[in-house]
Design a protein around this motif. Structure first.
Motif, PDB file in Angstrom:
ATOM      1  N   MET A   1      88.197  27.478  -8.063  1.00 41.62           N
ATOM      2  CA  MET A   1      87.249  26.956  -7.078  1.00 41.62           C
ATOM      3  C   MET A   1      88.006  26.544  -5.809  1.00 41.62           C
ATOM      4  N   PRO A   2      87.517  26.956  -4.626  1.00 44.49           N
ATOM      5  CA  PRO A   2      88.176  26.565  -3.373  1.00 44.49           C
ATOM      6  C   PRO A   2      88.096  25.061  -3.181  1.00 44.49           C
ATOM      7  N   SER A   3      89.156  24.455  -2.622  1.00 46.30           N
ATOM      8  CA  SER A   3      89.201  22.997  -2.445  1.00 46.30           C
ATOM      9  C   SER A   3      88.412  22.547  -1.226  1.00 46.30           C
ATOM     10  N   SER A   4      88.367  23.348  -0.168  1.00 46.27           N
ATOM     11  CA  SER A   4      87.653  22.942   1.047  1.00 46.27           C
ATOM     12  C   SER A   4      87.166  24.166   1.804  1.00 46.27           C
ATOM     13  N   CYS A   5      86.249  23.930   2.726  1.00 47.08           N
ATOM     14  CA  CYS A   5      85.703  25.010   3.546  1.00 47.08           C
ATOM     15  C   CYS A   5      86.641  25.278   4.715  1.00 47.08           C
ATOM     16  N   SER A  10      84.929  20.697   5.064  1.00 44.04           N
ATOM     17  CA  SER A  10      84.235  19.915   4.051  1.00 44.04           C
ATOM     18  C   SER A  10      84.701  20.335   2.657  1.00 44.04           C
ATOM     19  N   SER A  11      84.744  19.338   1.774  1.00 41.22           N
ATOM     20  CA  SER A  11      85.111  19.616   0.381  1.00 41.22           C
ATOM     21  C   SER A  11      83.886  19.811  -0.507  1.00 41.22           C
ATOM     22  N   ASN A  12      82.696  19.793   0.133  1.00 41.64           N
ATOM     23  CA  ASN A  12      81.454  19.935  -0.609  1.00 41.64           C
ATOM     24  C   ASN A  12      81.151  21.437  -0.790  1.00 41.64           C
ATOM     25  N   VAL A  13      81.899  22.074  -1.682  1.00 44.82           N
ATOM     26  CA  VAL A  13      81.772  23.518  -1.933  1.00 44.82           C
ATOM     27  C   VAL A  13      81.228  23.710  -3.344  1.00 44.82           C
ATOM     28  N   VAL A  14      80.150  24.483  -3.471  1.00 43.18           N
ATOM     29  CA  VAL A  14      79.507  24.697  -4.768  1.00 43.18           C
ATOM     30  C   VAL A  14      79.427  26.190  -5.081  1.00 43.18           C
ATOM     31  N   VAL A  25      79.972  28.593  -1.829  1.00 43.43           N
ATOM     32  CA  VAL A  25      79.325  28.327  -0.541  1.00 43.43           C
ATOM     33  C   VAL A  25      79.525  26.851  -0.168  1.00 43.43           C
ATOM     34  N   CYS A  26      79.780  26.634   1.135  1.00 47.67           N
ATOM     35  CA  CYS A  26      79.896  25.262   1.658  1.00 47.67           C
ATOM     36  C   CYS A  26      78.492  24.700   1.876  1.00 47.67           C
ATOM     37  N   VAL A  27      78.205  23.553   1.280  1.00 48.21           N
ATOM     38  CA  VAL A  27      76.880  22.944   1.400  1.00 48.21           C
ATOM     39  C   VAL A  27      76.640  22.430   2.809  1.00 48.21           C
ATOM     40  N   ASP A  28      77.653  21.966   3.489  1.00 48.86           N
ATOM     41  CA  ASP A  28      77.491  21.345   4.794  1.00 48.86           C
ATOM     42  C   ASP A  28      77.240  22.359   5.905  1.00 48.86           C
ATOM     43  N   CYS A  29      77.980  23.462   5.925  1.00 49.73           N
ATOM     44  CA  CYS A  29      77.795  24.433   7.021  1.00 49.73           C
ATOM     45  C   CYS A  29      77.222  25.767   6.574  1.00 49.73           C
ATOM     46  N   GLY A  30      77.140  26.013   5.256  1.00 51.10           N
ATOM     47  CA  GLY A  30      76.542  27.252   4.746  1.00 51.10           C
ATOM     48  C   GLY A  30      77.466  28.449   4.741  1.00 51.10           C
ATOM     49  N   SER A  31      78.740  28.270   5.062  1.00 48.46           N
ATOM     50  CA  SER A  31      79.681  29.397   5.076  1.00 48.46           C
ATOM     51  C   SER A  31      80.007  29.849   3.652  1.00 48.46           C
TER      52      SER A  31
END
Length: 241
Positions: A1-5, A10-14, A25-31
């Motif tokens: 799992m990636p640690s950050s976007c 952001s570290s909020n990656v799901v 996918v990064c929850v904060d920016c959608g990348s």
């Protein structure tokens, strides 16, 4: 799992299972941070081995139906002419090489059959096997002009050195093929093969001195010379003939 976007930090990656391909996918920016097995690192790309397309799709290629039929045809010609097994193998190998040559890939089946006869004739001449072009043409059911044209094209395309064979080279086997020996025919018709060869050879030499051989096909001359030699050695058969 990636640690950050990598885009926003952001570290909020799901993990997103919405699509058939696994991705993060990064929850904060959608990348899209990672797409599972489709993404590679720099080390993966430098250590990986490129696989050519033809290697990845390569399958065992079987001979086509026409080539298999051609093999059967040239083998039959070899056995009719009593070629050795080594000569037969050489003919089959040469025919496969000629069949797949760019000059003969898109020709008619008739020309490919003549091509098989050219392979037989070429191997016979390389091995000093006394076979005339007229004999090959007769077995194939084609005229000598068509056979000669394909033979010249064949030798040029495959860079085969043309070796010639003279009428005297075919004489001995030609005489023995008539099977006129004492154990083969009735005594009134019999004549030892070697005597027939000697007398026929003398007639051919006489014909050559008279310019009868020059520019003529060898088979008719051989037939005529053997017949005259046979009659001259045993005159009693002239009335029967």
């Amino acid at each position: 799992m990636p640690s950050s976007c990598p885009e926003c930090g952001s570290s909020n990656v799901v993990e997103d299972d919405l699509y058939s391909q696994r991705q993060w996918v990064c929850v904060d920016c959608g990348s899209v941070v990672s797409e599972g097995h489709l993404t590679t690192t720099v080390s993966d790309e430098t250590q990986g081995r490129a696989v050519p397309y033809h290697a990845s799709t390569e399958v065992l290629k079987k001979p086509c139906r026409n080539l298999i039929a051609g093999f059967s045809r040239v083998r039959a010609l070899c056995r009719i002419l009593r070629l050795s097994s080594d000569m037969e193998s050489a003919v089959v190998s040469l025919f496969e090489r000629a069949y797949n040559h760019p000059n003969f890939i898109f020709v008619t089946l008739t020309k490919k059959e003549i091509l098989g006869g050219c392979c037989v004739l070429s191997v016979c001449r390389q091995c000093n096997w006394p076979v005339a072009m007229g004999t090959i043409g007769y077995l194939l059911g084609v005229d000598n002009a068509a056979l000669g044209t394909v033979y010249r094209e064949f030798t040029k395309a495959l860079n085969i050195e043309i070796s010639t064979i003279g009428i005297m080279d075919m004489l001995e086997s030609f005489c023995y093929d008539f099977k006129l020996g004492p154990q083969q025919v009735e005594e009134v018709f019999a004549e030892p093969a070697q005597r027939l060869v000697d007398r026929t050879s003398a007639l051919i030499e006489l014909a050559a001195d008279a310019w009868i051989v020059t520019g003529r096909q060898p088979l008719p001359l051989l037939f005529a010379a053997v017949y005259l030699a046979w009659q001259s050695l045993n005159p009693t058969v002239s009335d029967v003939a």
